[in-house]
Design an enzyme around this catalytic site. Structure first.
Site, PDB file in Angstrom:
ATOM      1  N   LYS A   1      61.476 -61.461   9.457  1.00 48.86           N
ATOM      2  CA  LYS A   1      61.373 -60.283  10.306  1.00 48.86           C
ATOM      3  C   LYS A   1      59.897 -59.990  10.564  1.00 48.86           C
ATOM      4  CE  LYS A   1      63.630 -55.749  10.507  1.00 48.86           C
ATOM      5  NZ  LYS A   1      64.466 -54.808   9.721  1.00 48.86           N
TER       6      LYS A   1
ATOM      7  N   GLU B   1      79.628 -47.955   6.166  1.00 52.86           N
ATOM      8  CA  GLU B   1      79.846 -46.507   6.107  1.00 52.86           C
ATOM      9  C   GLU B   1      81.209 -46.146   5.543  1.00 52.86           C
ATOM     10  OE1 GLU B   1      76.632 -47.341   8.987  1.00 52.86           O
ATOM     11  OE2 GLU B   1      78.681 -48.123   8.765  1.00 52.86           O
TER      12      GLU B   1
ATOM     13  N   ARG C   1      82.662 -44.342  12.363  1.00 48.67           N
ATOM     14  CA  ARG C   1      83.350 -45.442  11.693  1.00 48.67           C
ATOM     15  C   ARG C   1      84.057 -44.984  10.433  1.00 48.67           C
ATOM     16  NH1 ARG C   1      79.565 -50.480  11.256  1.00 48.67           N
ATOM     17  NH2 ARG C   1      80.161 -51.066  13.321  1.00 48.67           N
TER      18      ARG C   1
END
Length: 675
Positions: free
Chosen positions: A283, A383, A411
């Site tokens: 990254k 979640e 969600r």
């Protein structure tokens, strides 16, 4: 002309040499850094997928072959390679390119996909459809970050992909060991083991080259040994996890080696069944500031308000500019205020623990973790698990605080309803980025929770108007022991503090009409819109309309003190930065109906539609949720209910559905409002 300027579409990439591809990758990184540091956006993830995206577009024929990015914030390079370089400077700006894939922008984009862990389900469905339709020359490619693989939905999809043995589906795992922060969980450990182990490939190559070359017995012997490769994999490399599911595994591959990545993708393309290509990337690769950023590798940068990023100018010591310069007050983010209060609560409440879904820093829990490292649980991008895990913690005597973005609560609705509320468990959920968030676009505006939470029995929802109220309401929330609570706040910096001038039940009264004015409007503002409501009242008061402004503090349940207050006013109005359908305004209207209060009520909120990206201020302006717009509409509403003030209606001036008059036909009362 630069290399990038010559790329009008993926087909142009196939004519380039490896040397030219290297130059192109460098140009792309330069454009990413220059643009994203100016416009804001996701920098680190895109710097890490430059070579990978180039390789994919050289191997697969988009849009015939379908490319799905999970999450979509790693699609900037894809945009640059699919004809959008000329517009890239408008990234995340009003009217410009979206920060995610957008079907409106390009035939190469399929799914906005800014909610993680969904790409494999899309891909599974598409690959099965192409098989059913006899389109056997099309391949579906899902690029999923290793962080997204921590979501349960991804594994539900893998379970189904595994049995679709002839689906032309390529799964590219972009493994950089991070989502926002380092990826959490058993899967992350598994991928890490693969990342550092090449023994399996080396041993297999050795067997193949030496045994196969043995005269007479070479080939049969290699076949026998090849049959034992599963055991070899178990011993030497844990990639067996995927092949046990029935998904062919290729890798790990250096994702910054374009040639190696391209070779692996071609192998996968030719296989004809589900293949997982494990690509190792870094990254922020190629940009030292991102690579050295320990927090999140510059995952998302704030931008410079549309101006190119420049180094600060240094004044000479003793110069006039130095003497005159005064330090500017530091603006605090809403999440910073929450962060400080959580640490304070943790000091006096050892039963309070915190849960995050791969967003420790963005939601403000990093200081809590630093203070109480054993009381923070990062569950990855999961979640649903976070909320039900919180239920378990609460059942065992703790008070968990689940901190997530408002848009991601969607969600976990079922878990909050059936796993927490049904059992009346003391769980607090904090929702960052509630209401209008702006540049992240339709999928990130937290405009749904105010509606979906209204249907959950026993749930209490708080909406602080300013920084002091975050601390106040958070403390009240964690003190609740007989059911769940939610505290929601917007993105950005905290505005001015607004103190109460009185109380109405549990609600704060922020403004009352001047002595000479009547009680014309009872104006309730939810969360930060209460501060907007105070300005609306000032404008209306200047024009002879008396307004009582109330901050409900708790938007669920509605305090029934509003009933008697409504009877004392000629009009009730509610303002919220949530979708109008089923929100706080509708809840107030329902309470008044239940008590046979016949005072008219108007609700102001966001249209129930997916909002285009733009700044928060721009979106609120478009939605008519600014003091000027609200004052105009309320003035018109009061005028229609004032004896002798209906001349405009008698003259045939039509009213709009929201109570306002058409542009250019404002009432004389409206015209007197200050701009």
């Amino acid at each position: 002309m630069t290399m990038l300027e010559r790329i009008s579409g993926p087909r142009d990439l196939r004519e380039l040499s490896q040397e030219q591809l290297g130059l192109l990758a460098t140009e792309i990184r330069d454009v990413l850094v220059e643009t994203v540091t100016r416009t804001s956006g996701h920098l680190g993830p895109n710097l890490g997928v430059v070579e990978l995206t180039i390789a994919m577009h050289r191997v697969f024929e988009s849009p015939k072959d379908k490319l799905i990015f999970d999450t979509g914030h790693q699609s900037y390079v894809h945009k640059l390679l699919t004809g959008r370089y000329g517009e890239f400077s408008t990234l995340r700006q009003t009217g410009g390119l979206s920060g995610y894939p957008s079907r409106r922008e390009s035939e190469h984009d399929l799914v906005e996909n800014s909610h993680a862990s969904t790409s494999l389900s899309y891909a599974d469905g598409m690959a099965k459809a192409y098989k059913l339709r006899g389109e056997h020359d099309r391949t579906v490619v899902a690029v999923i970050g290793d962080g997204a693989l921590t979501g349960g939905m991804a594994w539900e999809a893998l379970n189904n992909i595994a049995v679709a043995r002839d689906s032309r589906l390529v799964i590219v795992v972009n493994d950089n060991g991070r989502s926002y922060q380092p990826t959490i969980g058993g899967l992350a450990s598994h991928l890490s083991a693969i990342r550092v182990s090449q023994r399996y490939e080396h041993v297999l190559d050795l067997i193949k080259t030496t045994v196969s070359a043995t005269p007479l017995v070479g080939s049969p012997l290699f076949g026998a040994l090849h049959g034992a490769k599963k055991g070899l994999k178990d011993f030497l490399q844990p990639q067996v996890l995927f092949e046990d599911l029935g998904i062919k595994y290729i890798g790990p591959i250096d994702g910054h080696d374009e040639a190696a990545t391209e070779h692996a993708l071609r192998q996968a393309h030719e296989y004809g069944g589900p293949v997982l290509v494990h690509v190792i990337t870094r990254k922020g690769f190629g940009y030292p500031l991102a690579e050295q950023n320990e927090e999140d590798c510059l995952h998302q940068v704030p931008g410079t308000a549309g101006k190119p990023a420049t180094a600060p100018k240094t004044a000479k010591p003793g110069s006039a500019s130095t003497a005159a310069a005064a330090p500017k007050p530091v603006k605090r983010a809403w999440s910073d205020v929450y962060s400080d209060e959580m640490v304070a609560i943790g000091a006096r409440r050892p039963d309070v623990v915190a849960i995050t879904a791969a967003m420790l820093h963005p939601v403000g829990l990093a200081p809590f973790k630093a203070a109480y490292p054993d009381r923070v649980y990062d569950v990855g991008i999961a979640e649903q698990h976070a909320v039900t895990m919180a239920a378990g913690l609460a059942m065992a005597g703790l008070h968990p605080v689940v901190s997530i973005y408002a848009t991601f609560l969607n969600r976990a609705f079922d878990q909050l309803l059936m796993d927490v509320a049904l059992h009346r468990l003391p769980v607090t959920v904090t929702l960052d980025r509630a209401g209008v968030t702006g540049p992240d676009g339709a999928s990130h505006n937290g405009m749904w929770d105010g509606s979906i939470l209204q249907v959950i029995p026993g749930l209490r929802v708080a909406a602080p108007r300013d920084g002091s109220r975050i601390a106040e309401l958070l403390n009240e929330a964690v003190d609740v022991s007989d059911g769940p609570t939610v505290v929601r706040w917007p993105k950005g910096t905290v505005g001015a503090e607004v103190e109460a001038v009185g109380k109405l039940g549990t609600m704060d009264v922020l403004a009352v009409p001047a002595a000479e004015l009547g009680k014309d409007v009872l104006l309730l503002g939810a969360g930060p819109m209460a501060v907007t409501a105070v300005e609306v009242a000032r404008r209306l008061g200047d024009h002879g309309i008396g307004v009582t402004v109330v901050d409900p503090r708790w938007t669920k349940p509605v305090d029934e003190a509003v009933v008697d207050a409504a009877r004392q006013h000629r009009l009730v109005a509610v303002v919220e930065d949530n979708g109008r359908n089923g929100g706080f305004g509708d809840a107030v209207a329902r309470v008044l109906r239940d008590h046979d209060v016949d005072v008219p009520i108007k609700t102001f909120g966001l249209a129930q539609e997916f909002l285009d990206h733009g700044t928060r201020d721009e979106i609120l302006e478009t939605a008519g949720l600014t003091p000027q717009h609200l004052a105009r509409q309320l003035t018109e509403a009061v005028a229609r209910r004032t004896p002798g003030a209906s001349a405009a209606a008698a003259a045939g001036t039509p009213a709009q559905a929201d109570g306002s008059t058409p542009a250019g036909q404002e009432s004389s009362t409206q015209e007197r409002l200050s701009e």
